[in-house]
Design a protein around this motif. Structure first.
Motif, mmCIF file in Angstrom:
data_model
loop_
_atom_site.group_PDB
_atom_site.id
_atom_site.type_symbol
_atom_site.label_atom_id
_atom_site.label_comp_id
_atom_site.label_asym_id
_atom_site.label_seq_id
_atom_site.Cartn_x
_atom_site.Cartn_y
_atom_site.Cartn_z
ATOM 1 N N ASP A 257 0.931 -1.064 0.250
ATOM 2 C CA ASP A 257 -0.054 0.103 0.146
ATOM 3 C C ASP A 257 0.820 1.471 -0.115
ATOM 4 O OD1 ASP A 257 -2.485 -1.248 0.176
ATOM 5 O OD2 ASP A 257 -2.029 -1.729 2.379
ATOM 6 N N GLU A 258 2.324 1.094 -0.168
ATOM 7 C CA GLU A 258 3.228 2.127 0.027
ATOM 8 C C GLU A 258 3.543 2.649 -1.515
ATOM 9 O OE1 GLU A 258 3.646 4.205 2.616
ATOM 10 O OE2 GLU A 258 2.595 2.875 3.925
ATOM 11 N N ARG B 99 -5.853 -1.520 -6.417
ATOM 12 C CA ARG B 99 -5.343 -0.934 -5.319
ATOM 13 C C ARG B 99 -3.878 -0.504 -6.199
ATOM 14 N NH1 ARG B 99 -5.040 -5.121 -2.360
ATOM 15 N NH2 ARG B 99 -3.103 -6.149 -2.810
ATOM 16 N N LEU B 100 -3.355 -1.217 -7.074
ATOM 17 C CA LEU B 100 -2.295 -0.874 -7.591
ATOM 18 C C LEU B 100 -2.381 0.400 -8.276
ATOM 19 C CD1 LEU B 100 0.857 -1.277 -8.356
ATOM 20 C CD2 LEU B 100 0.121 -3.018 -10.033
ATOM 21 N N ALA B 101 -3.469 0.376 -9.210
ATOM 22 C CA ALA B 101 -3.429 1.583 -9.980
ATOM 23 C C ALA B 101 -3.880 2.572 -9.106
ATOM 24 C CB ALA B 101 -4.843 1.303 -11.007
ATOM 25 N N GLY B 102 -4.259 2.748 -7.855
ATOM 26 C CA GLY B 102 -4.468 3.907 -7.093
ATOM 27 C C GLY B 102 -3.179 4.431 -6.778
ATOM 28 N N LEU B 103 -1.999 3.598 -6.831
ATOM 29 C CA LEU B 103 -0.754 3.976 -6.293
ATOM 30 C C LEU B 103 0.021 4.723 -7.369
ATOM 31 C CD1 LEU B 103 0.124 1.010 -4.106
ATOM 32 C CD2 LEU B 103 -0.596 2.876 -3.335
ATOM 33 N N LEU B 104 -0.362 4.446 -8.425
ATOM 34 C CA LEU B 104 0.200 5.053 -9.935
ATOM 35 C C LEU B 104 -0.186 6.473 -10.223
ATOM 36 C CD1 LEU B 104 0.158 1.716 -12.061
ATOM 37 C CD2 LEU B 104 1.828 2.559 -10.222
ATOM 38 N N ASP B 105 1.032 7.407 -10.495
ATOM 39 C CA ASP B 105 0.525 8.823 -11.081
ATOM 40 C C ASP B 105 0.482 8.721 -12.685
ATOM 41 O OD1 ASP B 105 0.332 9.672 -8.338
ATOM 42 O OD2 ASP B 105 2.560 9.835 -8.182
ATOM 43 N N GLY B 106 0.115 9.444 -12.915
ATOM 44 C CA GLY B 106 0.229 9.594 -14.659
ATOM 45 C C GLY B 106 -0.996 9.069 -15.319
ATOM 46 N N PRO B 107 -0.889 9.048 -16.745
ATOM 47 C CA PRO B 107 -2.064 8.359 -17.484
ATOM 48 C C PRO B 107 -1.826 6.959 -17.445
ATOM 49 C CG PRO B 107 -0.039 9.520 -18.911
ATOM 50 C CD PRO B 107 0.166 9.747 -17.345
ATOM 51 N N ASP B 108 -2.867 6.103 -18.045
ATOM 52 C CA ASP B 108 -3.053 4.891 -18.069
ATOM 53 C C ASP B 108 -2.736 4.145 -16.887
ATOM 54 O OD1 ASP B 108 -3.437 5.317 -20.952
ATOM 55 O OD2 ASP B 108 -1.306 5.839 -21.288
ATOM 56 N N THR C 175 -10.924 -5.366 -9.340
ATOM 57 C CA THR C 175 -11.570 -4.709 -8.248
ATOM 58 C C THR C 175 -10.843 -4.751 -6.929
ATOM 59 O OG1 THR C 175 -13.291 -6.228 -7.339
ATOM 60 C CG2 THR C 175 -13.828 -4.619 -8.937
ATOM 61 N N ASN C 176 -9.749 -5.626 -6.795
ATOM 62 C CA ASN C 176 -9.073 -5.692 -5.369
ATOM 63 C C ASN C 176 -7.679 -5.203 -5.753
ATOM 64 O OD1 ASN C 176 -10.892 -6.882 -3.458
ATOM 65 N ND2 ASN C 176 -11.369 -8.067 -5.158
ATOM 66 N N VAL C 177 -6.849 -6.064 -6.203
ATOM 67 C CA VAL C 177 -5.440 -5.975 -6.284
ATOM 68 C C VAL C 177 -5.058 -5.019 -7.498
ATOM 69 C CG1 VAL C 177 -4.943 -7.931 -7.953
ATOM 70 C CG2 VAL C 177 -2.879 -6.862 -6.588
ATOM 71 N N GLY C 178 -5.807 -5.124 -8.468
ATOM 72 C CA GLY C 178 -5.724 -4.147 -9.860
ATOM 73 C C GLY C 178 -5.982 -2.764 -9.373
#
Length: 206
Positions: free
Chosen positions: A78-79, A132-141, A127-130
């Motif tokens: 989550d970091e 969560r990971l997308a929410g940690l990424l900045d920028g497009p796509d 809806t879970n790991v995907g």
């Protein structure tokens, strides 16, 4: 006041939890097609009728089991800080010889060939790991980049833990972690040309 209703609620919660835990194990070991409601019921110490009462159907139970399996952080934490390196380190550590099997991936592997289960798995991953990971990424796509990272994670797990390819099994852990970090960095970081391959540093850092 009567304490009957709180007791029933506690019993219901415990029963539901026992069924769900048994279902995760059964689906992980045998896949969606091979897991039977009766076997899950026996494992949970309940009747098949109770499963239908709490989850409606085998499909409903599988949906909840998938959500339960993929919701907790397994490889993706989550970091944001040092995310690529953290994922690479955890993946290397948890796919090393003699370590525990990663149940979410086994559940995915053994159930995905079933057409009825595939859609549920897709939604569970997204809806879970995907998410969560997308929410940690900045920028497009962010969603596309997250899925690419998950593809690398799943592929590494499959070849190292299940197939056991020689190069991955015998690779030095530190070197494998570094290589995985380098592969993850381009999709973890925003694609703005500032990432320096092989270092985990921005070009401005020297």
């Amino acid at each position: 006041m009567s304490t009957a209703h709180p007791a029933r609620r506690r019993d219901a919660a415990a029963t539901r939890e026992a069924i769900l835990a048994a279902a995760v194990m059964e689906f992980t070991e045998h896949g969606y097609a091979g897991a039977g409601v009766r076997q899950i019921a026996e494992r949970a110490g309940v009747t098949a009728m109770m499963i239908n009462r709490y989850f409606g159907s085998k499909e409903g139970l599988f949906t909840q089991a998938v959500a339960r399996a993929f919701a907790p952080p397994t490889i993706v934490g989550d970091e944001r800080t040092g995310l690529a390196g953290a994922i690479a380190h955890t993946l290397t550590e948890r796919t090393a010889s003699g370590t525990e099997r990663l149940d979410p991936f086994l559940l995915l592997l053994r159930s995905a060939p079933d057409t009825e289960a595939a859609g549920i798995l897709r939604q569970g991953v997204e809806t879970n790991v995907g998410a969560r990971l997308a929410g940690l990424l900045d920028g497009p796509d962010a969603e596309v980049r997250a899925q690419l990272a998950l593809a690398l994670i799943a592929g590494t797990w499959l070849l190292r833990s299940v197939v056991g390819t020689t190069a991955l099994v015998t690779a030095d852990d530190a070197r494998l972690t570094a290589l995985l970090t380098d592969m993850l960095e381009p999709v973890i970081r925003e694609a703005d040309g500032t990432s320096v391959p092989g270092t985990g540093l921005d070009s401005a850092d020297g």
